[in-house]
Design a protein around this motif. Structure first.
Motif: not given
Length: 402
Positions: A390-402
């Motif tokens: 879950t932590i990896i998922e949100w880190v990837i989402r943050f880098q993708v959407y920002t």
């Protein structure tokens, strides 16, 4: 005493000059302090004679360097070697100790914890048959694929971009981590003072962490190879993020388009209420707050749509993996030949059978329904088990959407 006189470029004494005798340093100072031309000539002669003496003794002055003769790595090595002679209370050593204490040690502890977890998972992976491993992976993909759509897409992109070298670099990191763990186990058995109590048991918590960090660093025999592996993995990570940004660009575009269309209507509807609440002094903040809120909601909605699409895809793919693995197990054990003739032809041929599709689609439909009804959220205890993912998922989402 030294006889000196005015000299030419070659150092020879011209004729007609009277020798000047300097019998002591005091005399040299007296001559040097004089401002007469003869005194200046005497000092120049002394300097020239000193240079000639050095030349005769093989102590020629080195030519000044006009360019660097060493590379950056050699210069860095020389700098590190010079640190060995620094006193214990030097600012450099204090700074390095502070960095190792509060920066490197926590990182090493986290890495060691993850290495232990991965080793246990790897042991389970080696014990289980591949078909059982495929079923477990298929179940996770079918029922939780929409929750981790960014992580799954990142894994597929990493496999495509990294190729065979990706596994080599991961293997290098794993081998070095295993070597550090083995060195730590051997260090736990050391009893240098022969008092029957292991040395690590005499250490305080802080000293033990310092000691274990040193043991781990000493166990790495080829730091350059480890550095190259880590650098390559970082390069793959950067390439994966760039790929995902391009892949989910349409999702971001949809979100921003929705936000732009809804900003003005939302401002007309909510604006008067916010103006009344915030007062005249803060009214100029109302459009910004409304626009930012609309964009956040739009991005969340676009992410939810992407989760639905990924859940549908992962449900189909996970159901197929589960069905194929189940039929592989049944074929290996000869159970398919025992089924009635109206279900399978004898002998059983997997290429001519459609039973796996008959199982695949119901499983996929149930997995998709489960994800939608649970809002792509994990229940206890799955949320704790999958917390690192879950932590990896949100880190990837943050880098993708920002």
């Amino acid at each position: 005493s030294i006889d000196a006189c005015s000299v030419g470029p070659s150092g020879s004494s011209p004729s007609g000059t009277r020798p000047l005798r300097l019998s002591s340093k005091v005399g040299a100072k007296r001559v040097g302090s004089s401002g007469s031309p003869r005194a200046r000539a005497a000092m120049a002669a002394m300097a020239a004679m000193a240079e000639e003496g050095k030349a005769l003794m093989g102590l020629e002055k080195e030519e000044p360097k006009t360019a660097r003769t060493k590379g950056d790595f050699s210069r860095a090595t020389d700098f590190i070697s010079s640190l060995k002679d620094l006193p214990e209370d030097s600012p450099i050593k204090k700074g390095i100790a502070c960095f190792l204490k509060y920066g490197v040690k926590p990182l090493i502890i986290i890495v060691m914890a993850y290495v232990w977890v991965f080793k246990q998972l790897y042991k389970i992976y080696k014990l289980l048959p591949m078909n059982i491993v495929s079923i477990i992976f298929g179940v996770g993909l079918c029922f939780f694929g929409g929750t981790y759509f960014a992580a799954i897409a990142a894994a597929e992109a990493a496999l495509n971009l990294g190729g065979v070298d990706l596994w080599d670099h991961l293997r290098t990191c794993y081998n070095e981590a295993s070597g550090a763990a083995q060195a730590s186990l051997e260090d736990d058995k050391v009893d240098a003072n022969k008092d029957g109590i292991m040395d690590v048991q005499h250490m305080s918590t802080n000293d033990l962490i310092n000691h274990k960090a040193k043991v781990a660093m000493m166990s790495v025999k080829d730091p350059m190879k480890l550095q190259q592996a880590v650098t390559s993995l970082i390069n793959v990570w950067v390439a994966v993020i760039a790929t995902l940004k391009f892949q989910f660009a349409k999702t971001v575009a949809v979100a921003l388009g929705i936000a732009n269309m809804l900003s003005l209507p939302a401002c007309r509807v909510v604006g008067p209420l916010l103006c009344a609440v915030m007062g005249p002094d803060l009214n100029h903040w109302v459009p910004t707050i409304i626009d930012t809120s609309i964009k956040v909601i739009a991005v969340w909605f676009a992410t939810y749509l992407q989760s639905c699409i990924s859940a549908f895809y992962s449900g189909l793919r996970g159901g197929r993996i589960i069905a194929e693995s189940i039929f592989n197990i049944m074929t290996e054990r000869g159970w398919m030949d025992k089924l009635p003739d109206f279900l399978t032809a004898k002998p059983f041929d997997p290429d001519q059978s459609y039973l796996d599709e008959a199982i695949q689609y119901p499983i996929a439909a149930f997995g998709f329904y489960y994800q939608i009804t649970h809002g792509f959220a994990l229940e206890f205890p799955w949320n704790l088990i999958c917390l690192p993912l879950t932590i990896i998922e949100w880190v990837i989402r943050f880098q993708v959407y920002t």
